[in-house]
Design an enzyme around this catalytic site. Sequence first.
Site, PDB file in Angstrom:
ATOM      1  N   LYS A  76       0.842  -1.187   0.000  1.00 38.09           N
ATOM      2  CA  LYS A  76       0.000   0.000   0.000  1.00 38.09           C
ATOM      3  C   LYS A  76       0.887   1.251   0.000  1.00 38.09           C
ATOM      4  O   LYS A  76       2.024   1.217   0.468  1.00 38.09           O
ATOM      5  CB  LYS A  76      -0.867   0.035   1.270  1.00 38.09           C
ATOM      6  CG  LYS A  76      -1.875  -1.087   1.410  1.00 38.09           C
ATOM      7  CD  LYS A  76      -2.608  -0.986   2.745  1.00 38.09           C
ATOM      8  CE  LYS A  76      -3.566  -2.130   2.964  1.00 38.09           C
ATOM      9  NZ  LYS A  76      -4.735  -2.051   2.068  1.00 38.09           N
ATOM     10  N   GLU A 128      -5.786  -9.983   1.099  1.00 38.10           N
ATOM     11  CA  GLU A 128      -5.407 -11.026   2.056  1.00 38.10           C
ATOM     12  C   GLU A 128      -6.515 -11.400   3.028  1.00 38.10           C
ATOM     13  O   GLU A 128      -6.566 -12.525   3.518  1.00 38.10           O
ATOM     14  CB  GLU A 128      -4.166 -10.559   2.844  1.00 38.10           C
ATOM     15  CG  GLU A 128      -4.427  -9.669   4.050  1.00 38.10           C
ATOM     16  CD  GLU A 128      -5.121  -8.353   3.722  1.00 38.10           C
ATOM     17  OE1 GLU A 128      -5.906  -7.885   4.572  1.00 38.10           O
ATOM     18  OE2 GLU A 128      -4.895  -7.798   2.635  1.00 38.10           O
ATOM     19  N   ARG A 171      -9.663 -11.970   2.739  1.00 39.87           N
ATOM     20  CA  ARG A 171     -10.520 -13.074   2.303  1.00 39.87           C
ATOM     21  C   ARG A 171      -9.808 -14.422   2.438  1.00 39.87           C
ATOM     22  O   ARG A 171     -10.456 -15.451   2.631  1.00 39.87           O
ATOM     23  CB  ARG A 171     -10.993 -12.827   0.871  1.00 39.87           C
ATOM     24  CG  ARG A 171      -9.903 -12.807  -0.182  1.00 39.87           C
ATOM     25  CD  ARG A 171     -10.305 -12.052  -1.441  1.00 39.87           C
ATOM     26  NE  ARG A 171     -10.322 -10.618  -1.205  1.00 39.87           N
ATOM     27  CZ  ARG A 171     -10.632  -9.726  -2.140  1.00 39.87           C
ATOM     28  NH1 ARG A 171     -10.959 -10.124  -3.371  1.00 39.87           N
ATOM     29  NH2 ARG A 171     -10.620  -8.444  -1.867  1.00 39.87           N
ATOM     30  N   ASP A 209      -7.689  -2.666  10.410  1.00 38.15           N
ATOM     31  CA  ASP A 209      -8.074  -3.774   9.541  1.00 38.15           C
ATOM     32  C   ASP A 209      -8.552  -4.987  10.334  1.00 38.15           C
ATOM     33  O   ASP A 209      -8.873  -6.014   9.758  1.00 38.15           O
ATOM     34  CB  ASP A 209      -6.915  -4.162   8.617  1.00 38.15           C
ATOM     35  CG  ASP A 209      -7.409  -4.648   7.265  1.00 38.15           C
ATOM     36  OD1 ASP A 209      -8.570  -4.390   6.922  1.00 38.15           O
ATOM     37  OD2 ASP A 209      -6.628  -5.308   6.552  1.00 38.15           O
ATOM     38  N   ASP A 239      -2.527  -7.930  -1.357  1.00 35.14           N
ATOM     39  CA  ASP A 239      -3.328  -7.005  -0.555  1.00 35.14           C
ATOM     40  C   ASP A 239      -4.802  -7.416  -0.515  1.00 35.14           C
ATOM     41  O   ASP A 239      -5.609  -6.754   0.114  1.00 35.14           O
ATOM     42  CB  ASP A 239      -3.193  -5.577  -1.097  1.00 35.14           C
ATOM     43  CG  ASP A 239      -3.662  -4.532  -0.104  1.00 35.14           C
ATOM     44  OD1 ASP A 239      -3.670  -4.829   1.106  1.00 35.14           O
ATOM     45  OD2 ASP A 239      -4.021  -3.422  -0.533  1.00 35.14           O
TER      46      ASP A 239
END
Length: 495
Positions: free
Chosen positions: A270, A342, A344, A281, A340
């Site tokens: 990112k 990740e 899931r 997150d 990114d």
Amino acid sequence: MNFLVRTGQSIEADVLVYPIFMEDALDNLSQDLKTVFEGLKSKERFKAELGQVYLFSERLQGEIKDIIFVGLGKKEELSAEKIRIALANVLKKGKELGIESIAVQAISSDKLCFKRTVKAMVEGMALANYKFDKYKTDRKEGKLKEIYILNVVEEKVEKAEKAIKEAEALVEATLCARNLVNEPANVITPKELGKKAKAIGKEAGFEVEIFDEKEIEALGMKSFLEVAKGSDNAPRFIVMRYFGDEDNKNDILGLVGKGLTYDSGGYSIKPTDGMVTMKSDMGGAAAVIGAMKAIAETKLKANVVAVVAACENMISGKAYKPGDIISSMAGKTIEVLNTDAEGRLTLIDAVHYVIEKEKATKVIDVATLTGAVLIALGNTTTGVVTNNEEFYNDLQRASELSGEKFWQLPAFDEYKKLIKSDIADLKNIGGRHAGTITAGLFIGEFVQKKPWLHLDIAGTAWADSDKDYITKGGTGAPVRTLYYLVKEKNSCCNK
């Protein structure tokens, strides 16, 4: 902050608050206050619009008192959410004044049951009172200690006290989630998140089991471990169990919260600005922990198992890479096109676990999953992907009680084709289009046809500024909705 019920119109508090509708008959006001209101209205200085606050001083019973008029808007449009918003503004004004106590006249409405009205008053004020400032060396304790709800008729005092108790449990659970999200990633590591969950479970009354990396590997959680292996902070798999319905032991709701305590994006890194708030997150994990706290403390008649695959997504020589093909606890293979994407990958193993090992009959996963949901719905609404309309309707009924907003996204078969891989069973991104939908449907490939809701809270779990009873930082969404969903789909007025 204590909430107390009073049957009369006592004026023992520092400030008296009168909630007023735009077309109010003003039966709860003395003649002097009616005269003040009519004067303000004629000069258009106070119209009783929703959330409008007007502070003045007046002599009552021989004593000068500070008075707040707060607008509730139109009487026919009143809702619990509007009460929360109005009373949040009262709380903020009270804090500005540096006072110790507020007395609010109880709100009477034909549109809402009395318990819902009282709960909304408490929630609006208590949630607005939150501030995350534990790392400020010059922080000051707030002076506001007591809030009185006045003019409650004798036969409704017990109802009011029960409503306050439930509202306080929901507020504490929501603030618990906010605190977890607001803590920096160097404090809330996967291991520390597990410790926090264990401490909360011990206090609230639910069981917590923590699996370390060796036990996670033994479970076959290959997809979860691929994301976790790039970090020096080892992963933890957190399982929280509450069984409050002995008559229906086989009816178990599985809650799955995304637990990325920090997400750098991995090799699909990112930009710096995008990483600053990535301590958030794990908003899904915080939400299910908070929901479990409220469910257990209020002793709901339900069986709930919540799980969190907690880890960090970092870069190292061990980290997974774009182009890798990985496996999963369910045995399905996945082509990694973006590291990114990740969350899931951790969620699918957690979902498979809660169905296979904990025997969940319904599943809700909660995740700060996609930036695409912000583009589609902004920061006011949680996106939903589901395979069961009845389950979604349950969610909508719960949201009417919480005031949190949800919107169902389509889940047509055409979208599922976007996550099919040429060289593996699935790929972890479906391309630029319909990103929130394809992310949800990726998780849906692992729910085994169980009734399932995917809640993408990337837009609602974090606020960039204060608004009403939401404060900057973690919001605690959707703790209160999950609580009401579990509460046997009954209105608070039925108890």
